[in-house]
Design a protein around this motif. Structure first.
Motif, short mmCIF file in Angstrom:
data_model
loop_
_atom_site.label_atom_id
_atom_site.label_comp_id
_atom_site.label_asym_id
_atom_site.label_seq_id
_atom_site.Cartn_x
_atom_site.Cartn_y
_atom_site.Cartn_z
N ASN A 265 137.03 21.87 41.15
CA ASN A 265 136.00 21.67 40.12
C ASN A 265 135.73 22.90 39.28
OD1 ASN A 265 135.44 18.91 40.78
ND2 ASN A 265 134.35 19.62 42.60
N MET A 266 136.57 23.93 39.38
CA MET A 266 136.39 25.14 38.58
C MET A 266 136.77 24.87 37.12
SD MET A 266 138.04 28.92 39.19
CE MET A 266 137.47 28.94 40.89
N THR A 267 135.88 25.21 36.20
CA THR A 267 136.13 24.94 34.78
C THR A 267 135.91 26.20 33.94
OG1 THR A 267 133.83 24.20 34.49
CG2 THR A 267 135.48 22.51 34.95
N SER A 268 136.55 26.23 32.78
CA SER A 268 136.44 27.38 31.87
C SER A 268 135.13 27.37 31.11
CB SER A 268 137.60 27.37 30.88
OG SER A 268 138.83 27.61 31.51
N LYS A 269 134.68 28.56 30.73
CA LYS A 269 133.51 28.72 29.88
C LYS A 269 133.94 29.30 28.53
CE LYS A 269 130.92 27.34 33.25
NZ LYS A 269 130.37 25.96 33.23
N ASP A 270 132.99 29.51 27.66
CA ASP A 270 133.28 30.03 26.33
C ASP A 270 132.43 31.27 26.07
OD1 ASP A 270 134.10 30.36 23.73
OD2 ASP A 270 132.88 28.72 22.92
N VAL B 157 135.68 30.11 17.77
CA VAL B 157 135.87 28.98 16.88
C VAL B 157 137.14 29.21 16.06
CG1 VAL B 157 134.93 27.60 14.99
CG2 VAL B 157 133.38 28.62 16.69
N ASP B 158 138.06 28.24 16.06
CA ASP B 158 139.16 28.27 15.10
C ASP B 158 139.03 27.02 14.24
OD1 ASP B 158 140.13 26.42 17.01
OD2 ASP B 158 141.44 27.90 17.92
N THR B 159 139.91 26.05 14.40
CA THR B 159 139.72 24.80 13.67
C THR B 159 138.61 23.97 14.29
OG1 THR B 159 141.47 23.78 14.99
CG2 THR B 159 142.11 24.72 12.87
N LYS B 160 138.24 24.31 15.53
CA LYS B 160 137.10 23.67 16.19
C LYS B 160 136.57 24.63 17.25
CE LYS B 160 138.25 20.09 18.74
NZ LYS B 160 138.95 18.87 19.20
N LYS B 161 135.41 24.35 17.76
CA LYS B 161 134.83 25.20 18.79
C LYS B 161 135.66 25.12 20.07
CE LYS B 161 130.00 24.79 17.29
NZ LYS B 161 128.64 24.32 17.70
N TYR B 162 135.84 26.27 20.72
CA TYR B 162 136.58 26.30 21.98
C TYR B 162 135.90 25.42 23.02
CZ TYR B 162 138.69 28.25 26.27
OH TYR B 162 139.32 28.40 27.47
N SER B 163 134.57 25.42 23.05
CA SER B 163 133.85 24.58 24.01
C SER B 163 134.16 23.11 23.79
CB SER B 163 132.35 24.82 23.89
OG SER B 163 131.90 24.61 22.56
N LEU C 193 137.77 22.44 25.00
CA LEU C 193 137.81 22.28 26.45
C LEU C 193 137.34 20.88 26.86
CD1 LEU C 193 136.34 25.72 27.58
CD2 LEU C 193 138.64 24.90 28.07
N LYS C 194 136.26 20.45 26.26
CA LYS C 194 135.72 19.12 26.59
C LYS C 194 136.73 18.03 26.25
CE LYS C 194 131.79 16.06 25.60
NZ LYS C 194 130.54 15.90 24.81
N ASP C 195 137.34 18.14 25.08
CA ASP C 195 138.34 17.14 24.67
C ASP C 195 139.54 17.13 25.61
OD1 ASP C 195 136.70 16.55 22.56
OD2 ASP C 195 137.88 17.64 21.06
N ALA C 196 139.99 18.33 26.01
CA ALA C 196 141.15 18.43 26.90
C ALA C 196 140.85 17.81 28.26
CB ALA C 196 141.56 19.89 27.06
N MET C 197 139.64 18.04 28.77
CA MET C 197 139.27 17.47 30.07
C MET C 197 139.20 15.95 29.99
SD MET C 197 136.57 20.13 31.86
CE MET C 197 135.71 20.74 30.42
N GLU C 198 138.66 15.43 28.90
CA GLU C 198 138.56 13.98 28.75
C GLU C 198 139.94 13.34 28.58
OE1 GLU C 198 135.96 13.37 25.45
OE2 GLU C 198 134.13 13.80 26.60
N LYS C 199 140.81 14.00 27.83
CA LYS C 199 142.13 13.44 27.55
C LYS C 199 143.05 13.49 28.76
CE LYS C 199 146.09 14.00 24.42
NZ LYS C 199 146.64 14.78 23.28
N THR C 200 143.03 14.60 29.50
CA THR C 200 143.98 14.80 30.59
C THR C 200 143.43 14.44 31.96
OG1 THR C 200 143.31 17.11 30.95
CG2 THR C 200 145.03 16.70 29.29
N LYS C 201 142.10 14.32 32.06
CA LYS C 201 141.43 14.12 33.36
C LYS C 201 141.66 15.30 34.29
CE LYS C 201 140.42 10.12 31.68
NZ LYS C 201 139.10 9.96 30.99
N PHE D 116 147.21 20.40 29.33
CA PHE D 116 145.88 20.99 29.13
C PHE D 116 146.03 22.24 28.26
CE2 PHE D 116 141.93 23.12 29.84
CZ PHE D 116 141.02 22.14 30.19
N ILE D 117 145.77 22.08 26.96
CA ILE D 117 145.83 23.17 25.98
C ILE D 117 147.13 23.96 26.13
CG2 ILE D 117 144.51 25.03 24.83
CD1 ILE D 117 142.03 24.13 26.16
N GLY D 118 148.23 23.26 26.20
CA GLY D 118 149.54 23.90 26.24
C GLY D 118 149.78 24.74 27.48
N GLY D 119 149.10 24.39 28.58
CA GLY D 119 149.28 25.16 29.81
C GLY D 119 148.87 26.61 29.65
N SER D 120 147.98 26.88 28.70
CA SER D 120 147.61 28.26 28.42
C SER D 120 146.83 28.88 29.57
CB SER D 120 146.82 28.36 27.11
OG SER D 120 145.74 27.45 27.11
#
Length: 284
Positions: A77-82, A87-93, A96-104, A130-134
């Motif tokens: 359950n460890m997750t990244s913070k911001d 902010v680039d084309t969208k907020k990093y936060s 992260l939320k979109d990546a978690m929802e898309k990939t589970k 998940f964000i290109g395995g970054s």
């Protein structure tokens, strides 16, 4: 007679909702070979026609390597913070939320502890989805904790890399993970616990510059892209044409940066063989 008249022009049914076009029924490899999706899954996501290794994630690798797919996931359950409010084309936060929802998934790496061919094993496996395995702070911390678990319990460690490199939305926090994971692997070596590094497609950037190339045995799947900067960047920087097959697993093996290329069907047997040889124990 309005019942047979269209109230909206054009076809409004989404393709994935059409019953005569089931989603994901076929897979087409880069060489143009067509394979049934179910058959591809049974073949460990390797095209039987041309041997092309389709990208897979931690779920599939754990199924391949752990006996009966039985394992305990660490730090799940460890997750990244911001911390930088990036902010680039969208907020990093939001990213992260979109990546978690898309990939589970919670982040770009998962750690499993279980048995492989009857022996205990710790596996950290990256997920490119998940964000290109970054590699951000959570990726580095989970790998470090996986190594700590190996040291504490005297279990061999396997790292499966699949990454575009450092997660630039975390800037220096991300870059520090190269040193952090490398230092932990030095502790693993001091404890005389074997480390197998598996490079999959793609293994690039800071991942290659740190843990991916520090294994007691470095192996790769066929055809994987392995390098630091991409071929285009290298060509533009050097101003020279690149040799054929540059940065493929086969090219990297030929130039001494890999020990073996191992097809996915042989991964479980070969990884355990290398561990038995390193540990000087009976071959399984």
């Amino acid at each position: 007679m309005a019942w047979f008249k269209r109230t909206q022009k054009g076809i409004t049914t989404a393709t994935e909702d059409k019953k005569d076009v089931p989603k994901g029924l076929w897979y087409k490899s880069p060489t143009g070979k067509i394979i049934d999706a179910d058959e591809l899954a049974r073949n460990l996501y390797v095209s039987p026609e041309d041997g092309f290794h389709v990208r897979i994630g931690s779920k599939e690798y754990f199924e391949i390597l752990f006996d009966n797919n039985e394992f305990i996931e660490l730090d799940k359950n460890m997750t990244s913070k911001d911390p930088l409010h990036f902010v680039d084309t969208k907020k990093y936060s939001d990213r992260l939320k979109d990546a978690m929802e898309k990939t589970k998934l919670k982040d770009a790496v998962r750690t499993g502890v279980g048995k492989s061919k009857g022996k205990d094993l710790v596996i950290c496996c990256m997920d490119f989805a998940f964000i290109g395995g970054s590699m951000g702070a959570v990726v580095g911390e989970k790998i470090a904790r996986g190594i700590d678990h190996s040291i504490k319990n005297n279990m061999p460690f396997v790292m499966i890399s699949k990454s575009g490199g450092a997660r630039m939305m975390e800037a220096a926090y991300s870059l520090m993970q190269l040193a952090k994971t490398s230092a932990k692997l030095a502790q693993l070596a001091d404890a005389k616990i074997p480390y197998i590094s598996l490079c999959t497609d793609p293994t690039t950037g800071g991942t290659t510059a740190s843990y991916a190339m520090l294994g007691d045995v470095n192996i790769s799947e066929p055809g994987a892209l392995i390098g630091f900067a991409g071929p285009r960047v290298v060509k533009d920087t050097t101003g020279k044409d690149l040799p054929e097959g540059f940065q493929t697993a086969e090219f990297v093996l030929e130039h001494g940066f890999l020990d073996f290329i191992t097809p996915r069907k042989e991964l479980k047997d070969k990884i355990n063989l290398y561990l038995d040889l390193i540990l000087n124990q009976p071959l399984r």
